[in-house]
Write a protein that holds these residues in place. Sequence first.
Motif, PDB file in Angstrom:
ATOM      1  N   ARG A  35     -48.772   2.038 -24.578  1.00  0.00           N
ATOM      2  CA  ARG A  35     -48.529   2.799 -25.909  1.00  0.00           C
ATOM      3  C   ARG A  35     -47.416   2.798 -26.111  1.00  0.00           C
ATOM      4  N   ARG A  36     -46.999   4.154 -27.926  1.00  0.00           N
ATOM      5  CA  ARG A  36     -45.392   4.473 -27.935  1.00  0.00           C
ATOM      6  C   ARG A  36     -44.981   6.165 -28.011  1.00  0.00           C
ATOM      7  N   GLY A  37     -43.763   6.055 -27.873  1.00  0.00           N
ATOM      8  CA  GLY A  37     -43.632   8.162 -27.510  1.00  0.00           C
ATOM      9  C   GLY A  37     -43.920   8.050 -27.266  1.00  0.00           C
ATOM     10  N   VAL A  38     -44.669   8.456 -25.610  1.00  0.00           N
ATOM     11  CA  VAL A  38     -45.357   8.805 -24.320  1.00  0.00           C
ATOM     12  C   VAL A  38     -44.650   9.662 -24.018  1.00  0.00           C
ATOM     13  N   GLU A  39     -44.801  11.058 -23.545  1.00  0.00           N
ATOM     14  CA  GLU A  39     -44.129  12.241 -22.796  1.00  0.00           C
ATOM     15  C   GLU A  39     -44.676  12.912 -22.287  1.00  0.00           C
ATOM     16  N   ALA A  40     -44.639  13.632 -21.010  1.00  0.00           N
ATOM     17  CA  ALA A  40     -45.385  13.571 -19.711  1.00  0.00           C
ATOM     18  C   ALA A  40     -45.486  15.593 -20.029  1.00  0.00           C
ATOM     19  N   PHE A  41     -46.648  15.735 -19.693  1.00  0.00           N
ATOM     20  CA  PHE A  41     -46.560  17.253 -19.153  1.00  0.00           C
ATOM     21  C   PHE A  41     -47.066  17.639 -18.249  1.00  0.00           C
ATOM     22  N   VAL A  42     -46.583  18.466 -17.198  1.00  0.00           N
ATOM     23  CA  VAL A  42     -46.767  18.755 -15.755  1.00  0.00           C
ATOM     24  C   VAL A  42     -47.386  20.241 -16.282  1.00  0.00           C
ATOM     25  N   GLU A  43     -49.096  20.175 -15.413  1.00  0.00           N
ATOM     26  CA  GLU A  43     -49.679  21.186 -15.525  1.00  0.00           C
ATOM     27  C   GLU A  43     -49.597  22.179 -14.055  1.00  0.00           C
ATOM     28  N   LYS A  45     -50.991  23.036 -10.295  1.00  0.00           N
ATOM     29  CA  LYS A  45     -51.850  23.815  -9.154  1.00  0.00           C
ATOM     30  C   LYS A  45     -52.908  24.385  -9.887  1.00  0.00           C
ATOM     31  N   THR A  46     -53.735  24.187  -9.612  1.00  0.00           N
ATOM     32  CA  THR A  46     -54.923  25.234 -10.051  1.00  0.00           C
ATOM     33  C   THR A  46     -55.600  25.899  -8.439  1.00  0.00           C
ATOM     34  N   ALA A  47     -56.587  26.360  -8.931  1.00  0.00           N
ATOM     35  CA  ALA A  47     -57.603  26.071  -7.506  1.00  0.00           C
ATOM     36  C   ALA A  47     -58.457  25.374  -6.970  1.00  0.00           C
ATOM     37  N   VAL A  48     -58.263  24.700  -8.239  1.00  0.00           N
ATOM     38  CA  VAL A  48     -59.329  23.368  -8.443  1.00  0.00           C
ATOM     39  C   VAL A  48     -59.085  22.291  -7.995  1.00  0.00           C
ATOM     40  N   THR A  49     -57.702  21.644  -8.737  1.00  0.00           N
ATOM     41  CA  THR A  49     -56.632  20.527  -8.140  1.00  0.00           C
ATOM     42  C   THR A  49     -55.216  20.834  -8.074  1.00  0.00           C
ATOM     43  N   ASP A  50     -54.689  19.994  -7.295  1.00  0.00           N
ATOM     44  CA  ASP A  50     -52.678  19.686  -7.534  1.00  0.00           C
ATOM     45  C   ASP A  50     -52.900  20.263  -8.556  1.00  0.00           C
ATOM     46  N   VAL A  51     -51.062  19.722  -9.249  1.00  0.00           N
ATOM     47  CA  VAL A  51     -50.514  19.328 -10.275  1.00  0.00           C
ATOM     48  C   VAL A  51     -51.039  18.791 -10.332  1.00  0.00           C
ATOM     49  N   THR A  52     -50.987  18.596 -11.800  1.00  0.00           N
ATOM     50  CA  THR A  52     -51.169  17.498 -12.715  1.00  0.00           C
ATOM     51  C   THR A  52     -50.808  17.233 -13.990  1.00  0.00           C
ATOM     52  N   ALA A  53     -50.644  15.548 -14.031  1.00  0.00           N
ATOM     53  CA  ALA A  53     -49.634  15.069 -15.151  1.00  0.00           C
ATOM     54  C   ALA A  53     -50.023  14.901 -16.167  1.00  0.00           C
ATOM     55  N   VAL A  54     -50.023  14.767 -18.118  1.00  0.00           N
ATOM     56  CA  VAL A  54     -51.174  14.569 -18.691  1.00  0.00           C
ATOM     57  C   VAL A  54     -49.991  13.812 -19.016  1.00  0.00           C
ATOM     58  N   ARG A  64     -54.458  12.342 -18.093  1.00  0.00           N
ATOM     59  CA  ARG A  64     -54.920  13.330 -16.980  1.00  0.00           C
ATOM     60  C   ARG A  64     -54.898  12.817 -15.969  1.00  0.00           C
ATOM     61  N   ARG A  65     -54.455  12.881 -14.698  1.00  0.00           N
ATOM     62  CA  ARG A  65     -53.936  13.097 -13.518  1.00  0.00           C
ATOM     63  C   ARG A  65     -53.757  13.619 -12.620  1.00  0.00           C
ATOM     64  N   ILE A  66     -54.271  13.465 -11.216  1.00  0.00           N
ATOM     65  CA  ILE A  66     -53.517  14.226 -10.758  1.00  0.00           C
ATOM     66  C   ILE A  66     -52.308  13.716  -9.843  1.00  0.00           C
ATOM     67  N   VAL A  67     -51.294  13.818  -9.968  1.00  0.00           N
ATOM     68  CA  VAL A  67     -49.973  13.452  -8.896  1.00  0.00           C
ATOM     69  C   VAL A  67     -49.208  14.566  -8.145  1.00  0.00           C
ATOM     70  N   GLY A  68     -49.452  15.147  -8.389  1.00  0.00           N
ATOM     71  CA  GLY A  68     -48.661  16.259  -7.334  1.00  0.00           C
ATOM     72  C   GLY A  68     -47.407  16.533  -7.897  1.00  0.00           C
ATOM     73  N   GLU A  69     -46.796  17.546  -7.902  1.00  0.00           N
ATOM     74  CA  GLU A  69     -45.426  18.083  -8.612  1.00  0.00           C
ATOM     75  C   GLU A  69     -43.894  16.488  -8.245  1.00  0.00           C
ATOM     76  N   ARG A  70     -44.215  16.548  -7.331  1.00  0.00           N
ATOM     77  CA  ARG A  70     -43.200  15.222  -6.486  1.00  0.00           C
ATOM     78  C   ARG A  70     -43.575  14.171  -8.128  1.00  0.00           C
ATOM     79  N   GLY A  71     -45.100  13.669  -7.663  1.00  0.00           N
ATOM     80  CA  GLY A  71     -45.166  12.277  -8.766  1.00  0.00           C
ATOM     81  C   GLY A  71     -45.473  13.036 -10.310  1.00  0.00           C
ATOM     82  N   ALA A  72     -45.223  13.675 -10.459  1.00  0.00           N
ATOM     83  CA  ALA A  72     -45.151  13.559 -11.363  1.00  0.00           C
ATOM     84  C   ALA A  72     -43.955  13.248 -12.159  1.00  0.00           C
ATOM     85  N   ARG A  73     -42.622  14.405 -11.478  1.00  0.00           N
ATOM     86  CA  ARG A  73     -40.992  14.010 -12.182  1.00  0.00           C
ATOM     87  C   ARG A  73     -40.298  12.502 -11.545  1.00  0.00           C
TER      88      ARG A  73
END
Length: 114
Positions: A35-43, A45-54, A64-73
């Motif tokens: 895809r073109r023009g992709v940007e990442a948005f870090v969500e 951590k919640t009670a149900v999931t770890d940090v996710t990247a959209v 959206r995927r669960i990747v953790g804080e370091r993984g998203a960056r």
Amino acid sequence: MGMLDRFRGTRGRSRTVARDSASEIAALAEWAAARRGVEAFVEPKTAVTDVTAVLVAADGEWTRRIVGERGARRLAGALKIPVYDVNRIGYPQRMRDYDARRRIEQRRAREQEQ
């Protein structure tokens, strides 16, 4: 299972989590490359999931995927795409517009089936 295996198991679990995270990051990298023009948005951590990247493409399509804080960056750095904190700036309007278009398309498809 030996008596002390439960205490040794933490290393194995962390490797499994790392492998899972690596596969999530690989899936996001593949999605972004198509895809073109992709940007990442870090969500956060919640009670149900770890940090996710959209990842959001220019047309608003997203995944959206669960990747953790370091993984998203790390993912954003490797793909050379901008990364934003959802708590600070929110989701882009194009993402909401894309979802609205999809709902309209799905409703029309259901009406045509009837």
